[in-house]
Design an enzyme around this catalytic site. Structure first.
Site, PDB file in Angstrom:
ATOM      1  N   CYS A  22       3.402 -12.216  22.471  1.00  0.00           N
ATOM      2  CA  CYS A  22       2.333 -11.822  21.548  1.00  0.00           C
ATOM      3  C   CYS A  22       2.554 -12.583  20.243  1.00  0.00           C
ATOM      4  O   CYS A  22       3.598 -12.408  19.600  1.00  0.00           O
ATOM      5  CB  CYS A  22       2.319 -10.315  21.290  1.00  0.00           C
ATOM      6  SG  CYS A  22       1.203  -9.899  19.913  1.00  0.00           S
ATOM      7  N   HIS A  64       0.852  -1.203   0.000  1.00  0.00           N
ATOM      8  CA  HIS A  64       0.000   0.000   0.000  1.00  0.00           C
ATOM      9  C   HIS A  64       0.884   1.248   0.000  1.00  0.00           C
ATOM     10  O   HIS A  64       2.113   1.133  -0.070  1.00  0.00           O
ATOM     11  CB  HIS A  64      -0.967  -0.015   1.195  1.00  0.00           C
ATOM     12  CG  HIS A  64      -0.298  -0.191   2.527  1.00  0.00           C
ATOM     13  ND1 HIS A  64       0.510   0.770   3.088  1.00  0.00           N
ATOM     14  CD2 HIS A  64      -0.298  -1.233   3.409  1.00  0.00           C
ATOM     15  CE1 HIS A  64       0.971   0.350   4.255  1.00  0.00           C
ATOM     16  NE2 HIS A  64       0.497  -0.867   4.468  1.00  0.00           N
ATOM     17  N   CYS A  86      -0.727  -6.693  24.695  1.00  0.00           N
ATOM     18  CA  CYS A  86       0.410  -6.371  23.833  1.00  0.00           C
ATOM     19  C   CYS A  86       0.416  -4.867  23.544  1.00  0.00           C
ATOM     20  O   CYS A  86      -0.614  -4.318  23.148  1.00  0.00           O
ATOM     21  CB  CYS A  86       0.285  -7.158  22.532  1.00  0.00           C
ATOM     22  SG  CYS A  86       1.314  -6.465  21.217  1.00  0.00           S
ATOM     23  N   HIS A 129       4.091   1.506   2.162  1.00  0.00           N
ATOM     24  CA  HIS A 129       5.290   0.836   1.645  1.00  0.00           C
ATOM     25  C   HIS A 129       5.909   1.652   0.503  1.00  0.00           C
ATOM     26  O   HIS A 129       7.121   1.769   0.378  1.00  0.00           O
ATOM     27  CB  HIS A 129       4.952  -0.559   1.117  1.00  0.00           C
ATOM     28  CG  HIS A 129       4.241  -1.431   2.105  1.00  0.00           C
ATOM     29  ND1 HIS A 129       2.997  -1.942   1.884  1.00  0.00           N
ATOM     30  CD2 HIS A 129       4.605  -1.850   3.337  1.00  0.00           C
ATOM     31  CE1 HIS A 129       2.612  -2.664   2.922  1.00  0.00           C
ATOM     32  NE2 HIS A 129       3.580  -2.616   3.834  1.00  0.00           N
ATOM     33  N   CYS A 136       3.023 -10.290  17.102  1.00  0.00           N
ATOM     34  CA  CYS A 136       4.367  -9.690  16.962  1.00  0.00           C
ATOM     35  C   CYS A 136       5.435 -10.780  16.855  1.00  0.00           C
ATOM     36  O   CYS A 136       6.569 -10.510  16.483  1.00  0.00           O
ATOM     37  CB  CYS A 136       4.767  -8.885  18.195  1.00  0.00           C
ATOM     38  SG  CYS A 136       3.711  -7.552  18.637  1.00  0.00           S
ATOM     39  N   LYS A 187      -5.636   5.713  11.318  1.00  0.00           N
ATOM     40  CA  LYS A 187      -4.564   4.773  11.003  1.00  0.00           C
ATOM     41  C   LYS A 187      -5.052   3.805   9.913  1.00  0.00           C
ATOM     42  O   LYS A 187      -6.203   3.389   9.927  1.00  0.00           O
ATOM     43  CB  LYS A 187      -4.241   3.998  12.288  1.00  0.00           C
ATOM     44  CG  LYS A 187      -2.973   3.249  12.214  1.00  0.00           C
ATOM     45  CD  LYS A 187      -2.543   2.696  13.562  1.00  0.00           C
ATOM     46  CE  LYS A 187      -1.334   1.835  13.285  1.00  0.00           C
ATOM     47  NZ  LYS A 187      -1.209   0.638  13.985  1.00  0.00           N
ATOM     48  N   HIS A 245      -0.453  -4.550  19.566  1.00  0.00           N
ATOM     49  CA  HIS A 245      -1.732  -5.016  19.025  1.00  0.00           C
ATOM     50  C   HIS A 245      -2.916  -4.795  19.959  1.00  0.00           C
ATOM     51  O   HIS A 245      -4.066  -4.896  19.527  1.00  0.00           O
ATOM     52  CB  HIS A 245      -1.642  -6.503  18.657  1.00  0.00           C
ATOM     53  CG  HIS A 245      -0.711  -6.739  17.520  1.00  0.00           C
ATOM     54  ND1 HIS A 245       0.630  -6.981  17.699  1.00  0.00           N
ATOM     55  CD2 HIS A 245      -0.920  -6.711  16.177  1.00  0.00           C
ATOM     56  CE1 HIS A 245       1.204  -7.126  16.522  1.00  0.00           C
ATOM     57  NE2 HIS A 245       0.286  -6.963  15.579  1.00  0.00           N
ATOM     58  N   LYS A 288      -6.505  -3.091   8.800  1.00  0.00           N
ATOM     59  CA  LYS A 288      -7.383  -4.117   8.244  1.00  0.00           C
ATOM     60  C   LYS A 288      -8.807  -3.896   8.716  1.00  0.00           C
ATOM     61  O   LYS A 288      -9.752  -3.941   7.949  1.00  0.00           O
ATOM     62  CB  LYS A 288      -6.905  -5.494   8.721  1.00  0.00           C
ATOM     63  CG  LYS A 288      -6.330  -6.331   7.610  1.00  0.00           C
ATOM     64  CD  LYS A 288      -6.109  -7.745   8.092  1.00  0.00           C
ATOM     65  CE  LYS A 288      -4.954  -8.352   7.314  1.00  0.00           C
ATOM     66  NZ  LYS A 288      -4.372  -9.506   7.919  1.00  0.00           N
TER      67      LYS A 288
HETATM   68  N1  MSP Z   1       9.298  -6.636   7.850  1.00  0.00           N
HETATM   69  C1  MSP Z   1       9.484  -5.520   8.714  1.00  0.00           C
HETATM   70  C2  MSP Z   1      10.780  -4.794   8.396  1.00  0.00           C
HETATM   71  C3  MSP Z   1      12.011  -5.644   8.419  1.00  0.00           C
HETATM   72  S1  MSP Z   1      13.413  -4.744   7.938  1.00  0.00           S
HETATM   73  C4  MSP Z   1      14.680  -5.732   8.275  1.00  0.00           C
HETATM   74  C5  MSP Z   1       8.313  -4.561   8.604  1.00  0.00           C
HETATM   75  N2  MSP Z   1       7.590  -4.640   7.484  1.00  0.00           N
HETATM   76  S2  MSP Z   1       6.227  -3.849   7.187  1.00  0.00           S
HETATM   77  O1  MSP Z   1       5.822  -4.275   5.889  1.00  0.00           O
HETATM   78  O2  MSP Z   1       5.310  -4.035   8.246  1.00  0.00           O
HETATM   79  O3  MSP Z   1       6.563  -2.330   7.169  1.00  0.00           O
HETATM   80  C6  MSP Z   1       7.644  -1.834   6.488  1.00  0.00           C
HETATM   81  C7  MSP Z   1       7.660  -0.358   6.365  1.00  0.00           C
HETATM   82  O4  MSP Z   1       6.482   0.110   5.704  1.00  0.00           O
HETATM   83  C8  MSP Z   1       7.663   0.464   7.649  1.00  0.00           C
HETATM   84  O5  MSP Z   1       8.874   0.633   8.222  1.00  0.00           O
HETATM   85  C9  MSP Z   1       7.263   1.785   7.074  1.00  0.00           C
HETATM   86  O6  MSP Z   1       8.417   2.258   6.451  1.00  0.00           O
HETATM   87  C10 MSP Z   1       6.304   1.460   5.985  1.00  0.00           C
HETATM   88  N3  MSP Z   1       4.939   1.747   6.383  1.00  0.00           N
HETATM   89  C11 MSP Z   1       3.911   0.856   6.530  1.00  0.00           C
HETATM   90  N4  MSP Z   1       2.793   1.571   6.798  1.00  0.00           N
HETATM   91  C12 MSP Z   1       3.055   2.896   6.823  1.00  0.00           C
HETATM   92  C13 MSP Z   1       2.299   4.082   6.913  1.00  0.00           C
HETATM   93  N5  MSP Z   1       1.010   4.066   7.146  1.00  0.00           N
HETATM   94  N6  MSP Z   1       2.943   5.262   6.713  1.00  0.00           N
HETATM   95  C14 MSP Z   1       4.273   5.329   6.397  1.00  0.00           C
HETATM   96  N7  MSP Z   1       4.999   4.234   6.299  1.00  0.00           N
HETATM   97  C15 MSP Z   1       4.491   3.028   6.722  1.00  0.00           C
HETATM   98  O7  MSP Z   1       8.132  -3.760   9.488  1.00  0.00           O
END
Ligand code: MSP
Length: 501
Positions: A128, A20, A145, A23, A131, A298, A148, A301
Site C-alpha cells: 500500500c 489538529h 489495504c 495530535h 501506508c 472519524k 486505507h 480529509k
Molecule cells: N508518525 C507516526 C508516529 C511515529 S512515532 C515513532 C504517526 N503520526 S500521526 O501524525 O499520524 O499520528 C500521531 C498520533 O496522533 C497518533 O498516535 C495519535 O496519538 C494521534 N492522533 C491522530 N488523530 C487522532 C484522533 N482522532 N484522536 C486521538 N488521537 C489521534 O502515526
C-alpha cells in the site's frame, strides 16, 4: 514512582497534515504528566517532534510545489508553534531530518546488518503506497489495504529485512514478566494474540522511496519510515550503537511512550524487538490511548471535519481545551468531540463550578480580609479534609487516569461550593464579621490547594489563581483583589453572539 528520573514521549507527528486536536491530545497528556512529576522534584525528560520522511511527504510537498525539506520545515514549525500556544513544556523537539538522528539511524542499521538481525532479501507481494507498507495476503480485506481501503498494488523488489521473528519468544517472555509493559491491559490482548500467532520478518528498506535516510552501505535503499521514526526515542537523548552518550544513560529507559491505539503494534512489538536486537534495555511502558471522533465521525480529509486546536483556543482559551481533552474521555478509551459538549463542559465545570467559586471567594476576601493575606488555618476540618485528597489525585495522574484526577479535583471544588452555600458569607458579613474573616481565610487556603492541583492541567489558570491568592508572596505583601472571571460564560458558538468574546 519507582524511577529516579522520568522519560516521557509522544509519537513523532507526521508532517503530511497540519496539527489538529488528535495530535494535541497525546501532547497535552504527556505535558500534564511531565509537569506533575516535575512538581514532585523528579528530573523529567519530555520528548516530542515530527516524522518527516517517506514518499507520502515527498508527494504532498510536490503537490504544493515545494521541496520536501522546505515543506517539513513549514509544518514542523506549525507543530512547534501550536505546542507553544498550548503551553507544552517539552524538553526536546526532534525532527527525523535532524542530522544527529539520521546518523543514529544509519549507525543502527549498519550495526544490525553486522549482527545479522538485518539481512538482504527479496520481497514479492501486496503493497500500500499510502501506508508505505508491504502486506501479507492474509492481512488484506478483499484485496484492499486494511487501513486505507484502497486496492493494494503488487510489487517485487530487493529489500532488507529485520529479523522480527527471532524475537517472538523474548517478547512474549517480556510481556509475561512485565504485565504493565503493554497498557492499558484491555488493549494488550490484541497484541499478545498477534505475537502468539507467529511473527514474520519485516521489510525495513525501500528502493522506491528517495525521501528517506539512505542505507550507508547500500545507498540505493532508504530506511523504512517506521524503522527510522521509532529510533527517535533513543537517538533524541543521544543513543548511538557504538557509544551511547551520557545524556542517554541519564534518561534511558523511557518510562512511558504515549501513543494512539493505531500505532500500538509498532511500539509494543517492533520497537522492543529492535531494542532487544541492539541489546538495549526496554522501555518500562507503552500506553495506547483511544481516538476522538468528531460529532460521531472519524476525522478525515474527505469529510473535512478536522477540529483545529487554534480555533478552539481562540474562542475558549488554552486551558479550556487542555481541560476538555483530558476530562471528557478516560485516557485509553475512545470518545467524541463536539463543540456542543465542549461548551456545555466549559460553562458547567469551568465558568460555574470553578470560576464562580473563585470570584465569589476572592471578591469577598478583597472586601473583608482587611487587605491582608490570611494565615494558614490551624485545625480547619475542610482544609485538612481537602489536603488529604492530594495523594489520590497524584496516584490518578501517575496511573495516567487524567479524567479521574479531574473528577477528584472537581469533587473538591463542589465541596467548597456547597460550603459557601451553607455558610452564607454574605449573611455572616452582617452578623459576625470575625467569623466571616475566619471563613474567608479558610477558603483562600483551600483555593490555594485547588490551584496547586490544577497546575499541571491548566498552568496559566493556576498561575493566575496563585497570583491572586498571594502564593509565593511574603505574608501580608499582597492585597486580595476583586477578580475578573477566570472563564467568562459562553452562550453561543456563533461569532459575535452575546457573551461569546
Ligand atoms: N508518525 C507516526 C508516529 C511515529 S512515532 C515513532 C504517526 N503520526 S500521526 O501524525 O499520524 O499520528 C500521531 C498520533 O496522533 C497518533 O498516535 C495519535 O496519538 C494521534 N492522533 C491522530 N488523530 C487522532 C484522533 N482522532 N484522536 C486521538 N488521537 C489521534 O502515526
Amino acid at each position: 514512582m519507582k524511577s529516579k528520573k522520568f522519560y516521557v514521549t509522544t509519537p513523532l507527528y507526521c508532517v503530511t497534515a497540519k496539527p489538529h486536536i488528535g495530535h494535541a491530545y497525546t501532547t497535552v497528556a504527556a505535558d500534564v504528566l511531565a509537569r506533575h512529576l516535575r512538581s514532585k522534584d523528579l528530573p523529567v525528560h519530555f520528548q516530542t517532534g515530527t516524522d518527516e520522511h517517506g514518499s507520502g511527504i515527498e508527494k504532498t510537498a510536490g503537490e504544493k510545489g515545494v521541496a520536501p525539506k522546505a515543506w517539513c520545515d513549514r509544518i514542523s514549525a506549525e507543530f512547534r508553534a501550536l505546542w507553544k500556544t498550548l503551553d507544552i513544556s517539552y524538553d526536546h523537539f526532534l525532527r527525523t531530518t535532524d542530522a544527529s538522528h539520521e546518523a543514529g539511524v544509519q549507525a543502527v542499521f549498519e550495526r544490525l546488518l553486522k549482527t545479522g538481525d538485518i539481512y538482504k532479501g527479496y520481497y514479492e507481494g501486496p503493497y500500500c503506497a499510502s501506508c508505505e507498507a508491504f502486506y501479507d495476503e492474509s492481512e488484506l480485506k478483499e484485496g484492499r489495504c486494511p487501513v486505507h481501503g484502497t486496492p493494494a498494488g503488487r510489487v517485487s523488489e530487493e529489500t532488507y529485512f529485520f529479523r522480527l521473528a527471532r524475537y517472538e519468544k523474548a517478547l512474549l517472555e517480556h510481556y509475561e514478566r512485565h504485565p504493565d509493559f503493554l497498557s492499558p491491559r484491555y488493549r494488550a490482548q490484541e497484541l499478545l494474540n498477534f505475537v502468539k500467532s507467529g511473527l514474520k520478518d519485516i521489510s525495513v528498506s525501500r528502493t522506491r522511496v528517495s525521501w528517506g535516510v539512505p542505507v550507508r552501505s547500500d545507498p540505493g535503499h532508504t530506511v523504512y519510515v517506521w524503522f527510522d521514526a521509532l529510533l527517535n526515542y533513543a537517538t533524541g537523548p543521544g543513543y548511538g550503537p557504538e557509544r551511547p552518550s551520557a545524556g542517554f544513560a541519564q534518561v534511558w529507559p523511557a518510562d512511558v511512550h504515549l501513543v494512539g491505539k493505531e500505532i500500538f503494534r509498532f511500539h509494543g512489538v517492533v520497537w522492543p524487538a529492535m531494542l532487544l536486537a541492539l541489546g538495549v534495555e526496554l522501555p518500562r511502558k507503552v500506553y495506547a490511548h483511544g481516538w476522538w471522533t468528531i460529532n460521531g465521525a472519524k476525522m478525515s480529509k474527505s469529510r473535512g471535519n478536522f477540529i483545529m486546536a487554534e480555533d478552539v483556543v481562540r474562542d475558549y482559551g488554552v486551558d479550556a481545551l487542555r481541560y476538555f481533552l483530558l476530562r471528557e474521555m478516560p485516557f485509553g478509551q475512545d470518545g467524541d468531540f463536539s463543540m456542543e459538549a465542549f461548551r456545555r463542559r466549559y460553562n458547567a465545570d469551568l465558568a460555574s463550578d470553578l470560576g464562580n467559586l473563585f470570584s465569589r471567594v476572592m471578591n469577598m476576601a478583597a472586601g473583608y480580609l482587611e487587605h491582608r493575606l490570611p494565615h494558614k488555618p490551624e485545625g480547619s476540618p475542610v482544609f485538612s479534609e481537602l489536603s488529604s485528597r492530594t495523594p489520590e489525585i497524584d496516584r490518578s495522574i501517575e496511573a495516567l487516569q487524567f479524567s479521574e484526577a479531574l473528577e477528584q479535583i472537581w469533587r473538591g471544588v463542589s465541596r467548597l461550593n456547597r460550603l459557601v452555600d451553607e455558610r452564607k458569607p454574605w449573611d455572616l458579613a452582617r452578623k459576625d464579621p470575625a467569623a466571616l474573616r475566619a471563613f474567608l481565610n479558610e477558603m483562600v487556603w483551600c483555593l490555594r490547594l485547588v490551584a496547586g492541583w490544577l497546575d499541571p492541567f491548566m498552568p496559566a489558570t493556576a498561575s493566575r489563581m496563585h497570583l491572586q491568592l498571594g502564593v509565593g508572596m511574603t505574608s501580608g505583601g499582597v492585597e486580595p483583589q476583586k477578580v475578573p472571571p477566570l472563564f467568562p460564560r459562553k452562550h453561543d458558538d456563533k461569532p459575535g453572539a452575546p457573551g461569546n468574546n
